[in-house]
Design a protein around this motif. Sequence first.
Motif, short mmCIF file in Angstrom:
data_model
loop_
_atom_site.label_atom_id
_atom_site.label_comp_id
_atom_site.label_asym_id
_atom_site.label_seq_id
_atom_site.Cartn_x
_atom_site.Cartn_y
_atom_site.Cartn_z
N LEU A 80 0.43 -1.22 0.18
CA LEU A 80 0.30 0.09 -0.19
C LEU A 80 0.84 1.41 -0.13
N LEU A 81 1.26 1.28 0.86
CA LEU A 81 2.95 2.23 0.83
C LEU A 81 3.39 2.54 0.16
N ALA A 82 4.02 1.66 -1.00
CA ALA A 82 4.85 1.56 -2.29
C ALA A 82 3.92 2.37 -2.90
N ALA A 83 2.55 1.54 -3.44
CA ALA A 83 1.94 2.55 -4.56
C ALA A 83 1.28 3.67 -4.23
N MET A 84 1.16 4.12 -3.45
CA MET A 84 0.77 5.67 -3.14
C MET A 84 2.54 5.92 -3.41
N MET A 85 3.66 5.82 -3.00
CA MET A 85 4.62 6.09 -2.97
C MET A 85 5.15 6.61 -4.57
N LEU A 86 5.26 5.49 -4.83
CA LEU A 86 5.04 5.27 -6.48
C LEU A 86 4.22 6.05 -7.76
N SER A 87 2.99 6.34 -6.59
CA SER A 87 1.63 7.40 -7.60
C SER A 87 2.28 8.68 -7.51
N LEU A 88 3.22 9.16 -6.83
CA LEU A 88 3.58 10.77 -6.89
C LEU A 88 5.13 10.70 -7.84
N PRO A 89 5.57 12.13 -8.04
CA PRO A 89 6.22 12.55 -8.82
C PRO A 89 7.60 12.30 -7.68
N ALA A 90 8.84 12.13 -8.29
CA ALA A 90 10.47 11.70 -7.34
C ALA A 90 10.12 12.97 -6.71
N TYR A 91 10.79 13.57 -5.45
CA TYR A 91 11.49 14.40 -5.14
C TYR A 91 10.07 15.39 -5.10
N ARG A 92 9.17 14.43 -4.85
CA ARG A 92 7.63 15.77 -5.18
C ARG A 92 6.92 15.32 -3.51
N ARG A 93 7.27 14.81 -2.75
CA ARG A 93 6.89 14.78 -1.82
C ARG A 93 6.56 14.75 -0.69
N SER A 94 5.73 15.70 -0.96
CA SER A 94 5.57 17.13 0.30
C SER A 94 4.19 16.95 0.40
N VAL A 95 3.90 17.63 1.61
CA VAL A 95 2.46 18.33 2.04
C VAL A 95 2.27 18.81 1.11
N ASP A 96 2.91 20.03 0.15
CA ASP A 96 1.70 20.46 -0.64
C ASP A 96 1.01 19.68 -1.51
N LEU A 97 1.17 18.62 -1.59
CA LEU A 97 0.58 17.39 -2.42
C LEU A 97 -0.43 17.16 -1.70
N PRO A 98 -1.81 16.99 -2.58
CA PRO A 98 -3.52 16.72 -1.79
C PRO A 98 -2.97 15.62 -1.05
#
Length: 202
Positions: free
Chosen positions: A65-83
Amino acid sequence: MLKYRIITALILIPIVIAALFLLPPLGFAIVTLAICMLAAWEWGQLSGFSSRSQRVWLAILCGFLLAAMMLSLPAYRRSVDLPLVSSLLWVSLVWWCAAFLLVIFYPASASLWRNSRVLRLVFGLLTIVPFFWGMVALRQYGYVENHHAGAWWLLYVMLLVWGADSGAYLFGKLFGKHKLAPKVSPGKTWEGLIGGLLTSAL
């Protein structure tokens, strides 16, 4: 007990600091994911999964679950700004307020969740998933300008937690007389709470 805590701290603290400052964001995220899988393994027992295989599968599913969520986001853009990240952190805030109420009204509140394995699993998800994203997002804070800015903030948070835990334990052992919440955790005292707050403040 104190001896084992000191030994554990002497082993784990250098490893944690090395992971914070030496690993790139992706490497740190993978280490955090592994820690979350271990947390899911432990939570499986709290949820009523007694067999080893059930808890292993729970840990694996949590990792996927966590890996799928992480891979759904662009690299180096896993910040609190993302919905996705910000919404999970807001959900976490609501959950911890609810958990506080469950503790305050324990044992009466236990009737809501004690016999529900599904609800206890949901509690685990609401704890582990936002923890993962909080760690990953804070590690990547200001990463473009300074690769270690987020690492310093995370270390600061960890120092607060370590200080609170150590202070509460030591003050509770030395001066603890007045029980804080005997129905929830008989060993906790008001003196330990004040000690934890003082060491965190320091």
